[in-house]
Design an enzyme around this catalytic site. Structure first.
Site, PDB file in Angstrom:
ATOM      1  CD  GLU A  81      -1.871   3.477   8.000  1.00 22.92           C
ATOM      2  OE1 GLU A  81      -1.670   3.817   9.188  1.00 22.92           O
ATOM      3  OE2 GLU A  81      -2.024   4.284   7.072  1.00 22.92           O
ATOM      4  CD  GLU A 130      -5.076   6.891   9.703  1.00 21.74           C
ATOM      5  OE1 GLU A 130      -4.441   7.923   9.974  1.00 21.74           O
ATOM      6  OE2 GLU A 130      -4.819   5.799  10.220  1.00 21.74           O
ATOM      7  CE1 TYR A 167      -0.290   2.089  13.396  1.00 21.68           C
ATOM      8  CE2 TYR A 167      -2.288   3.127  12.567  1.00 21.68           C
ATOM      9  CZ  TYR A 167      -1.003   2.676  12.361  1.00 21.68           C
ATOM     10  OH  TYR A 167      -0.425   2.797  11.122  1.00 21.68           O
ATOM     11  CG  HIS A 214      -1.201   8.721   3.603  1.00 16.88           C
ATOM     12  ND1 HIS A 214      -1.400   7.357   3.729  1.00 16.88           N
ATOM     13  CD2 HIS A 214      -0.854   9.150   4.843  1.00 16.88           C
ATOM     14  CE1 HIS A 214      -1.168   6.987   4.985  1.00 16.88           C
ATOM     15  NE2 HIS A 214      -0.836   8.050   5.686  1.00 16.88           N
ATOM     16  CG  ASN A 239      -5.432   2.795   8.237  1.00 14.51           C
ATOM     17  OD1 ASN A 239      -5.539   1.872   7.436  1.00 14.51           O
ATOM     18  ND2 ASN A 239      -5.028   3.999   7.896  1.00 14.51           N
ATOM     19  NE  ARG A 280      -3.493   2.428   2.459  1.00 15.19           N
ATOM     20  CZ  ARG A 280      -3.414   3.234   3.519  1.00 15.19           C
ATOM     21  NH1 ARG A 280      -2.816   2.834   4.624  1.00 15.19           N
ATOM     22  NH2 ARG A 280      -3.961   4.424   3.495  1.00 15.19           N
TER      23      ARG A 280
HETATM   24  C1  PNW Z   1      -1.617   6.776  10.780  1.00 15.29           C
HETATM   25  N1  PNW Z   1      -4.416   8.808  16.167  1.00 15.29           N
HETATM   26  O1  PNW Z   1      -1.651   8.002  11.485  1.00 15.29           O
HETATM   27  C2  PNW Z   1      -1.204   7.181   9.388  1.00 15.29           C
HETATM   28  O2  PNW Z   1      -2.033   6.686   8.361  1.00 15.29           O
HETATM   29  C3  PNW Z   1       0.221   6.932   9.097  1.00 15.29           C
HETATM   30  O3  PNW Z   1       0.649   7.805   8.088  1.00 15.29           O
HETATM   31  C4  PNW Z   1       1.041   7.025  10.367  1.00 15.29           C
HETATM   32  O4  PNW Z   1       2.415   6.992  10.153  1.00 15.29           O
HETATM   33  C5  PNW Z   1       0.599   5.877  11.256  1.00 15.29           C
HETATM   34  O5  PNW Z   1      -0.809   5.885  11.452  1.00 15.29           O
HETATM   35  C6  PNW Z   1       1.287   5.851  12.611  1.00 15.29           C
HETATM   36  O6  PNW Z   1       0.968   7.003  13.347  1.00 15.29           O
HETATM   37  C7  PNW Z   1      -2.328   8.132  12.675  1.00 15.29           C
HETATM   38  O7  PNW Z   1      -4.327   9.882  16.749  1.00 15.29           O
HETATM   39  C8  PNW Z   1      -2.229   9.349  13.326  1.00 15.29           C
HETATM   40  O8  PNW Z   1      -5.146   7.906  16.608  1.00 15.29           O
HETATM   41  C9  PNW Z   1      -2.923   9.586  14.461  1.00 15.29           C
HETATM   42  C10 PNW Z   1      -3.727   8.586  15.006  1.00 15.29           C
HETATM   43  C11 PNW Z   1      -3.810   7.371  14.370  1.00 15.29           C
HETATM   44  C12 PNW Z   1      -3.115   7.146  13.204  1.00 15.29           C
END
Ligand code: PNW
Length: 456
Positions: A360, A172, A300, A127, A298, A83
């Protein structure tokens, strides 16, 4: 470990797509080369005080010149998906008008090299790197930007549609709304609080218009597979208090529902619809709700939310989620929350939900090479292992997840953190631009190889 479970490695169904993920501004560098125009991230990073370590994406991983080496790393890794994102201002330096031939050439060469390596491209159109010229005209607060985006999408569909397997119009949109326009820690650095909501609507329209433009513009004999890459985070209330639960529901609607519901159902969450009344025109919701070939998530970590005090600027507050390990970025590691979220997502949207890709998932652990040149990132292996198993369990429970793109192939420019947070499977020395595969790279290669074996 038994062979049946891949020798202790996560097992996904036959045909499951394994990939990695990056974004143009985070890896390419070559910011002023071959006719590329400035984007809002060039402006932002060159404004003192915006980036924690004072860095910019001017050079980043120099992927623009080193993409062959990076594709070779993917080939050795064994992934069959990548991606990437296209830099709008490389393709159209001012965001409108004629195409920059050299910018298009770069992506031609990159896409060809990927396909030659057996890697299928998933291309994100946006992006976060809006051409600065469009920001000067109001950026995502201006509806006219959506027309420009649809034109750019058509250029990309026409030029690259023969080689791009999957398209993601906007990465996002919730992060853009909140970080870029709500609190201003990302470009373009505006802190509009609730007045950032129109940005969400315009990005959703941009998504819908781009989906239409891509499908109309890809070469005859090809069909564009169009999805999304929405950041989703389970929102957990800080307590059982009605105020905390209420604040959590509101924030959940703003982070998750605000993007899911219009894309899948063609409506805004009931609590937020009144706030958008003035910007939503007749026909907009139908434009946003284009059929999706896949839904990209995505993921996390979950967030803990509490009600804010009386005179706070926003009605919610973010609390530290205690009791879990954290990455070097301080983000909690909660793989089970991904499994639960996927199962909830399917249960709630059922027939409205297309196949899912994890577009992601990954973690920042910042260790570099030791004296022997080894980057021992066992913690990243544990993170990825836990999350791949969470996906595997969700699949067993009936959630149709077709693939997983690890963030990221390389350490890269982590937005407001600069180069301090390292998400890569491959370590990058920013002085020498030397790439060093980490232990997690070998582990991911083993995971992928074990799947292939289980296919017989
Ligand atoms: C994503 N949050 O960013 C992006 O798609 C990527 O470019 C980035 O490098 C990656 O996650 C890691 O940070 C985020 O605040 C930025 O929850 C902020 C958040 C989540 C994802």
């Amino acid at each position: 470990p038994s062979p049946a479970d891949g020798g202790g490695l996560p097992q996904l169904p036959p045909g499951f797509r394994f990939g990695t993920s990056t974004a143009a501004y985070q890896v390419e560098g070559a910011a002023r080369e071959d006719g590329r125009g400035p984007s809002i991230w060039d402006t932002f990073t060159h404004t003192p005080g915006r980036i924690n370590d004072g860095s910019t994406g001017d050079v980043a991983c120099d992927h623009y010149h080193r993409f062959s080496e990076d594709v070779a790393l993917m080939k050795d890794l064994g992934v069959d998906g990548y991606r990437l994102s296209l830099s709008w201002s490389r393709i159209q330096p001012t965001g409108s008008g004629p195409v920059n031939a050299k910018g298009v050439d770069f992506y031609d060469r990159l896409l060809d090299e990927l396909l030659a390596a057996g890697v299928q491209p998933m291309a994100t159109l946006y992006h976060w790197d809006l051409p600065q010229a469009l920001e000067d005209d109001g950026g995502w607060l201006n509806r006219a930007t959506i027309d420009r985006f649809a034109e750019y999408a058509a250029i990309c569909g026409e030029r690259f549609g023969d080689r791009v397997e999957h398209w993601v119009p906007v990465n996002e949109p919730n992060v853009v709304m909140m970080m870029g326009y709500g609190i201003g820690v990302h470009a373009p650095g505006k802190a509009l609080m609730f007045d950032a909501l129109p940005v969400a609507h315009h990005l959703l329209l941009a998504h819908g218009r781009a989906a239409i433009a891509l499908r109309d513009s890809v070469p005859a004999g090809t069909t564009a597979s169009v999805g999304c890459a929405n950041n989703h985070a389970p929102m957990w209330p800080a307590s059982e208090d009605a105020a905390d639960i209420g604040a959590t529901k509101l924030f959940d609607a703003m982070w998750n529902g605000l993007f899911i519901e219009p894309m899948l159902l063609g409506r805004y969450p009931v609590d937020l619809a009144p706030l958008l009344e003035d910007v939503v025109l007749d026909g907009d919701l139908a434009t946003i709700r284009q059929p999706l070939d896949f839904y990209g998530v995505n993921y996390y970590n979950p967030w803990k939310i509490a009600a804010a005090g009386e005179d706070a600027e926003l009605p919610f507050e973010f609390r530290e989620l205690l009791g879990y390990p954290t990455t070097d970025f301080g983000w909690p590691v909660v793989p089970d929350a991904l499994r639960e979220w996927l199962i909830m997502f399917r249960a709630r949207f059922r027939a409205a939900l297309p196949p899912i890709y994890i577009t992601e998932n990954g973690a920042a652990y910042n260790a570099g090479p030791d004296a022997d040149g080894v980057v021992d990132d066992q913690a990243r292996i544990d993170y990825l292992d836990g999350h791949l198993r969470a996906v595997a369990t969700a699949v067993q429970r009936g959630v149709d997840v077709r693939g997983y793109y690890c963030w990221s192939l390389l350490d890269n420019f982590e937005w407001s953190e600069g180069y301090q947070q390292r998400f890569g499977l491959v370590h990058v020395d920013y002085e020498s631009q030397r790439r060093t595969p980490k232990r997690s790279y070998q582990w991911y290669a083993d995971v992928i190889a074990a799947q292939t074996r289980s296919l017989g």
